[in-house]
Scaffold this motif. Sequence first.
Motif, PDB file in Angstrom:
ATOM      1  N   GLU A  22       0.859  -1.195   0.000  1.00 17.39           N
ATOM      2  CA  GLU A  22       0.000   0.000   0.000  1.00 17.39           C
ATOM      3  C   GLU A  22       0.890   1.238   0.000  1.00 17.39           C
ATOM      4  N   VAL A  23       0.656   2.117  -0.962  1.00 13.72           N
ATOM      5  CA  VAL A  23       1.488   3.304  -1.151  1.00 13.72           C
ATOM      6  C   VAL A  23       0.581   4.534  -1.177  1.00 13.72           C
ATOM      7  N   PRO A  24       0.822   5.523  -0.331  1.00 14.14           N
ATOM      8  CA  PRO A  24      -0.085   6.675  -0.268  1.00 14.14           C
ATOM      9  C   PRO A  24       0.110   7.700  -1.383  1.00 14.14           C
ATOM     10  N   TYR A  25       1.252   7.658  -2.063  1.00 20.03           N
ATOM     11  CA  TYR A  25       1.559   8.659  -3.105  1.00 20.03           C
ATOM     12  C   TYR A  25       1.566   8.009  -4.490  1.00 20.03           C
ATOM     13  N   MET A  26       1.634   8.831  -5.521  1.00 22.54           N
ATOM     14  CA  MET A  26       1.644   8.317  -6.885  1.00 22.54           C
ATOM     15  C   MET A  26       2.956   7.608  -7.193  1.00 22.54           C
ATOM     16  N   TYR A  27       2.845   6.487  -7.897  1.00 26.96           N
ATOM     17  CA  TYR A  27       4.031   5.749  -8.337  1.00 26.96           C
ATOM     18  C   TYR A  27       3.711   5.052  -9.643  1.00 26.96           C
ATOM     19  N   LEU A  28       4.714   4.473 -10.274  1.00 24.61           N
ATOM     20  CA  LEU A  28       4.520   3.755 -11.528  1.00 24.61           C
ATOM     21  C   LEU A  28       4.529   2.258 -11.278  1.00 24.61           C
ATOM     22  N   ASP A  56      -4.682   6.110 -14.074  1.00 23.70           N
ATOM     23  CA  ASP A  56      -4.144   6.409 -15.389  1.00 23.70           C
ATOM     24  C   ASP A  56      -5.259   6.137 -16.377  1.00 23.70           C
ATOM     25  N   PRO A  57      -5.854   7.169 -16.995  1.00 19.69           N
ATOM     26  CA  PRO A  57      -5.349   8.501 -17.289  1.00 19.69           C
ATOM     27  C   PRO A  57      -5.461   9.482 -16.129  1.00 19.69           C
ATOM     28  N   VAL A  58      -4.963  10.686 -16.395  1.00 21.92           N
ATOM     29  CA  VAL A  58      -4.823  11.692 -15.352  1.00 21.92           C
ATOM     30  C   VAL A  58      -6.154  12.076 -14.728  1.00 21.92           C
ATOM     31  N   ALA A  59      -7.241  12.010 -15.492  1.00 19.32           N
ATOM     32  CA  ALA A  59      -8.546  12.373 -14.935  1.00 19.32           C
ATOM     33  C   ALA A  59      -8.902  11.532 -13.719  1.00 19.32           C
ATOM     34  N   SER A  60      -8.428  10.296 -13.695  1.00 18.34           N
ATOM     35  CA  SER A  60      -8.694   9.419 -12.549  1.00 18.34           C
ATOM     36  C   SER A  60      -8.006   9.926 -11.294  1.00 18.34           C
ATOM     37  N   ALA A  61      -6.855  10.548 -11.458  1.00 19.21           N
ATOM     38  CA  ALA A  61      -6.126  11.105 -10.318  1.00 19.21           C
ATOM     39  C   ALA A  61      -6.766  12.399  -9.834  1.00 19.21           C
ATOM     40  N   ILE A  62      -7.156  13.239 -10.768  1.00 23.21           N
ATOM     41  CA  ILE A  62      -7.745  14.537 -10.406  1.00 23.21           C
ATOM     42  C   ILE A  62      -9.036  14.351  -9.618  1.00 23.21           C
ATOM     43  N   ALA A  63      -9.714  13.249  -9.850  1.00 19.91           N
ATOM     44  CA  ALA A  63     -10.984  12.999  -9.159  1.00 19.91           C
ATOM     45  C   ALA A  63     -10.807  12.596  -7.701  1.00 19.91           C
ATOM     46  N   LEU A  64      -9.564  12.321  -7.279  1.00 21.56           N
ATOM     47  CA  LEU A  64      -9.314  11.840  -5.919  1.00 21.56           C
ATOM     48  C   LEU A  64      -8.890  12.978  -4.987  1.00 21.56           C
ATOM     49  N   PRO A  65      -9.159  12.830  -3.676  1.00 23.32           N
ATOM     50  CA  PRO A  65      -8.860  13.897  -2.711  1.00 23.32           C
ATOM     51  C   PRO A  65      -7.406  13.874  -2.217  1.00 23.32           C
ATOM     52  N   PHE A  66      -6.472  14.083  -3.123  1.00 18.33           N
ATOM     53  CA  PHE A  66      -5.070  14.162  -2.711  1.00 18.33           C
ATOM     54  C   PHE A  66      -4.865  15.351  -1.783  1.00 18.33           C
ATOM     55  N   GLN A  67      -3.867  15.210  -0.912  1.00 14.52           N
ATOM     56  CA  GLN A  67      -3.497  16.284   0.000  1.00 14.52           C
ATOM     57  C   GLN A  67      -1.979  16.346   0.081  1.00 14.52           C
ATOM     58  N   THR A  68      -1.463  17.427   0.643  1.00 16.63           N
ATOM     59  CA  THR A  68      -0.021  17.589   0.711  1.00 16.63           C
ATOM     60  C   THR A  68       0.585  16.681   1.774  1.00 16.63           C
ATOM     61  N   LYS A  69       1.772  16.141   1.470  1.00 20.28           N
ATOM     62  CA  LYS A  69       2.500  15.291   2.399  1.00 20.28           C
ATOM     63  C   LYS A  69       3.077  16.142   3.529  1.00 20.28           C
ATOM     64  N   SER A  70       3.486  15.497   4.597  1.00 14.95           N
ATOM     65  CA  SER A  70       4.071  16.250   5.720  1.00 14.95           C
ATOM     66  C   SER A  70       5.362  16.932   5.315  1.00 14.95           C
ATOM     67  N   GLN A  71       6.109  16.300   4.411  1.00 12.78           N
ATOM     68  CA  GLN A  71       7.300  16.923   3.849  1.00 12.78           C
ATOM     69  C   GLN A  71       7.068  17.097   2.357  1.00 12.78           C
ATOM     70  N   ASN A  72       6.937  18.343   1.933  1.00 15.69           N
ATOM     71  CA  ASN A  72       6.666  18.609   0.526  1.00 15.69           C
ATOM     72  C   ASN A  72       7.454  19.828   0.067  1.00 15.69           C
ATOM     73  N   LEU A  84       2.332  14.976  -2.877  1.00 14.52           N
ATOM     74  CA  LEU A  84       0.937  14.713  -2.540  1.00 14.52           C
ATOM     75  C   LEU A  84       0.737  13.261  -2.115  1.00 14.52           C
ATOM     76  N   GLU A  85      -0.346  13.016  -1.396  1.00 14.52           N
ATOM     77  CA  GLU A  85      -0.691  11.669  -0.958  1.00 14.52           C
ATOM     78  C   GLU A  85      -2.179  11.577  -0.696  1.00 14.52           C
TER      79      GLU A  85
END
Length: 215
Positions: free
Chosen positions: A19-25, A40-56, A101-102
């Motif tokens: 389980e990985v909280p951030y984007m990866y390939l 993938d495609p990008v629209a699938s990512a934009i639809a999700l509630p990403f938030q900033t990581k503690s270190q960004n 983001l995560e």
Amino acid sequence: MHTAARDAWLDFIRAHEGEVPYMYLDTKGLVTVGIGNLIDPVASAIALPFQTKSQNKLGAPAGRPATPSEIEVEWHHIKHHTKCLAMAKYGHTLCAPETNLELSQSSRDKLFWDKSDSNESVLHETFRDYDAWPADAQLGLMALAWGLGPGFPAHWNKFTAACKARDFATAAAESHISSWNADRNGASQRFVRNAARVHAGSETIAWPSSTTRRI
């Protein structure tokens, strides 16, 4: 799924997929997050509630909701990174320092169950008696669908015919995936082998053990 199968499902797939909280390939170079959830495609990512990581590197406080633009920029950064081939080959850790983001745990859980429920709904269309299957057989089918997509039965004729006949011994023999490692294959096949040894409709799950008796 029977209650016992549903209770075991998240632990099983998390143990084998990670389980990985951030984007990866993933190994095919597709942008992924959570427990092997393709975005993938990008629209699938934009639809999700990403938030900033503690270190960004955005200079933003941890947990701030990401904007659609930030999500899109990060997605393209990972997807088209100069080291994308290495990222796909060697795993998500190479992507970690490249992300700002995560998804929160609750968001990842929702993503997991939304995909699981969607997969199960599609599988029902092929296996009309799925609800009456033993719990282990339900998990075996879900495990295959997680890696192959819920439409896989249309291309697995022998497996599908065996499952429709509730011949789970044959189905187990037809459920090997060459691209999976021995541990993942063995775990998925164990579900279906267990199902061959229990009574129809059993709501008791034998996993993670193998059963040699009827329960």
